[in-house]
Design an enzyme around this catalytic site. Structure first.
Site, PDB file in Angstrom:
ATOM      1  N   ASP A 170       2.404  10.173  -1.440  1.00 11.17           N
ATOM      2  CA  ASP A 170       1.481  11.196  -0.973  1.00 11.17           C
ATOM      3  C   ASP A 170       2.160  12.098   0.061  1.00 11.17           C
ATOM      4  O   ASP A 170       2.913  11.634   0.918  1.00 11.17           O
ATOM      5  CB  ASP A 170       0.266  10.499  -0.342  1.00 11.17           C
ATOM      6  CG  ASP A 170      -0.809  11.462   0.078  1.00 11.17           C
ATOM      7  OD1 ASP A 170      -1.357  12.152  -0.801  1.00 11.17           O
ATOM      8  OD2 ASP A 170      -1.111  11.519   1.283  1.00 11.17           O
TER       9      ASP A 170
ATOM     10  N   GLU B  90      17.412  -2.222  -5.471  1.00 14.37           N
ATOM     11  CA  GLU B  90      17.606  -3.658  -5.280  1.00 14.37           C
ATOM     12  C   GLU B  90      16.888  -4.480  -6.363  1.00 14.37           C
ATOM     13  O   GLU B  90      17.163  -5.672  -6.520  1.00 14.37           O
ATOM     14  CB  GLU B  90      17.061  -4.083  -3.910  1.00 14.37           C
ATOM     15  CG  GLU B  90      17.742  -3.420  -2.720  1.00 14.37           C
ATOM     16  CD  GLU B  90      16.982  -3.688  -1.420  1.00 14.37           C
ATOM     17  OE1 GLU B  90      16.014  -4.496  -1.456  1.00 14.37           O
ATOM     18  OE2 GLU B  90      17.334  -3.093  -0.386  1.00 14.37           O
TER      19      GLU B  90
END
Length: 560
Positions: A227, A277
């Site tokens: 956002d 990751e």
């Protein structure tokens, strides 16, 4: 002027890397061609009966989305919140608001979505928190200059006694962007006063959000919609800024000291590393309200986000020349950095395109429309344009977004009583702007029932128009020519013909008509007021009835 990120020292190596990314097997990454369905949780489906949609309701209805043919579900905010701004004011980023259920409900929803082959993207709100967030409560209790206040944008005021705000910025929701606390300092809130802005120059804030990302990634989410992705960093010194009179609520003349600052890109490069990751393609999708697609493309360079919303496309008028320009600019701009173009016509912040595309005059984003808005369009005419616009959009290469209810052809809900409205914009402007409630009204699932199947009790947090019975899902399911069946057909054909990974070739056409080819499909979109000849070919799909050998105005057709 477009603000460009400085090129790496070895420009040739960087250009080769981008080109190789565009042509490599990574083009099979799901997010490059996915159709992403936005769920606004409080308005999708209510399982508890309290009149507000919830996670269990979403789980119960996921089969309908798999049947529709979308690839991904994006959930608007569901995290713990006082709901001053429908969940975009987060008090706990690592939990589910009781209004929507529990973390266990989230896990059940996520597992069911994955069983159905749907990926899930969670909304993340990093620009600001709720004023009920523990950090902000600690800041209010602490002294000026403390580490607690350093997490937010606290400043001294101007004037002899600090009685004036630090600058002249206005809130996106109307009114001042600063609120004074009892000890005399002011805090910044680009949105409501209950949404204080974080200070992203603070490493503690950055580390906190790395942990938040990992919390949800560990649970299995496939990515995040971010956002206000263009607003985290503010210009040094917080200079005064007055937007032009015709600016909408998320834009303005360049440069804007609280939008699009260079420092935001460093944040998303850091987040990109966090997502890397994890196994699989985890993605960042940015809400960056920048004026041009060239600027928006800066958010999706190879080491930053993966997608960014194409607001210039969403904001385009129903005009053939304007649409062709923004399509070309989008494909060029996003492609130049190795990212897919994105396409979107509606979301939870804008007037639904079944209404918006037929408005005589443009309405600034966030202002909304209501009973006193002049020259409101005919619903049938608006729906015709919306179907034609969607049929064009889903033929374009890249990734497309579908906002809940548009597959039903829902128009904007206009006749919402004043006392029922809930958007902060309505209150902060004393009713001068209707705000966004009209696009957030709960969905009609069935013809019968007080809430058209949204809730078994008939409760609904916003009133639904009586006319929505004809738009209900069960009234359209299996009905040839319905908007629901049009969407299902288009989405199936889009996959079958690999349009999401294709390319656009423009064909000769009359004024007011877009004619293009993507792979083995020819698309004719008649945006003009006059019927045009239908080329030879097998009709794969059409947004409306064809008149013999003619394509009527406000109609798009696919030919094979």
């Amino acid at each position: 002027m477009t603000r460009m990120h400085p090129a790496p020292r070895n420009c040739k190596r960087f250009q080769f890397w981008v080109a190789s990314r565009m042509l490599s097997p990574m083009t099979n990454e799901w997010w490059r061609s996915a159709v992403i369905y936005q769920i606004y949780p409080r308005s999708f489906a209510d399982a508890s009966g309290d009149g507000v949609g919830d996670l269990a309701g979403i789980t119960n209805r996921l089969d309908s989305l798999a049947h529709l043919g979308v690839d991904v579900v994006w959930l608007s905010p569901f995290m713990t919140s006082p709901q001053k701004d429908a969940g975009y004011d987060v008090a706990d980023y690592r939990d589910v608001d009781p209004l929507f259920g529990t973390l266990e409900d989230f896990d059940a929803m996520l597992n069911r979505a994955h069983e159905l082959g749907l990926k899930v993207i969670a909304d993340l709100v990093p620009n600001h928190s709720s004023d009920q967030h523990p950090w902000f409560q600690e800041a209010l209790a602490a002294a000026p200059g403390s580490v607690e206040r350093a997490r937010y944008m606290f400043r001294e005021g101007r004037g002899e006694t600090g009685e004036l705000p630090p600058n002249n910025w206005e809130s996106i929701f109307g009114g001042p962007a600063w609120t004074r606390v009892p000890d005399g300092q002011w805090y910044l809130h680009l949105f409501d006063s209950s949404q204080p802005d974080f200070d992203w120059s603070n490493e503690e804030v950055r580390e906190e959000f790395r942990g938040i990302l990992r919390f949800w990634l560990d649970r299995g989410v496939d990515g995040f919609r971010v956002d206000v992705a263009h607003g985290l960093v503010k210009a040094e010194g917080l200079p005064d800024y007055t937007p032009p009179a015709d600016a909408d609520s998320m834009g303005g003349a360049e440069p804007v000291p609280y939008w699009g600052q260079d420092g935001v890109h460093e944040i998303y490069r850091d987040w990109h590393k966090v997502l890397a990751e994890y196994e699989g393609d985890r993605v960042l999708c940015g809400e960056a309200w920048m004026p041009t697609v060239a600027e928006i493309a800066n958010w999706v360079r190879p080491d930053e986000m993966h997608q960014s919303f194409n607001f210039p496309y969403l904001s385009s008028d129903w005009d053939a020349a304007e649409l062709r320009t923004v399509i070309d600019e989008s494909i060029e701009a996003f492609g130049s950095v190795g990212a897919p173009s994105t396409w979107v016509l509606s979301n939870h912040d804008v007037i639904r395109h079944a209404t918006r595309l037929s408005l005589d005059e443009g309405t600034p984003q966030g202002h909304g429309i209501g009973p006193k808005t002049p020259n409101l369009p005919d619903e049938a005419a608006g729906l015709g344009r919306a179907r034609a616009a969607t049929t064009l959009m889903l033929a374009l290469p890249g990734s497309a977004y579908v906002y809940q209810g548009e597959e039903l052809g829902l128009p904007e809900a206009i006749d919402i009583p004043d006392e029922a409205r809930q958007d902060p914009t309505w209150f902060r402007t004393n009713g001068e702007r209707y705000g966004r409630d009209g696009c957030r009204v709960p969905l009609p699932w069935s013809v019968d029932g007080d809430s058209f199947g949204f809730s078994e009790t008939g409760a609904s947090w916003l009133p639904q128009p009586a006319s929505w019975a004809s738009y209900a899902r069960d009234a359209q399911d299996g009905v040839e020519g319905s908007t629901l069946e049009l969407y299902r057909s288009l989405l199936a054909l889009r996959k079958e013909h690999a349009l999401g990974t294709g390319s656009v070739s423009w064909l000769p056409s009359e004024d007011g008509v877009l004619a293009l080819r993507n792979g083995d499909v020819t698309i004719i979109a008649n945006v003009s007021g006059e019927p045009v000849a239908l080329p030879e070919g097998r009709i794969l799909a059409a947004s409306g009835e064809l008149d013999g050998g003619l394509v009527p105005a406000d109609t798009t057709v696919w030919l094979g």
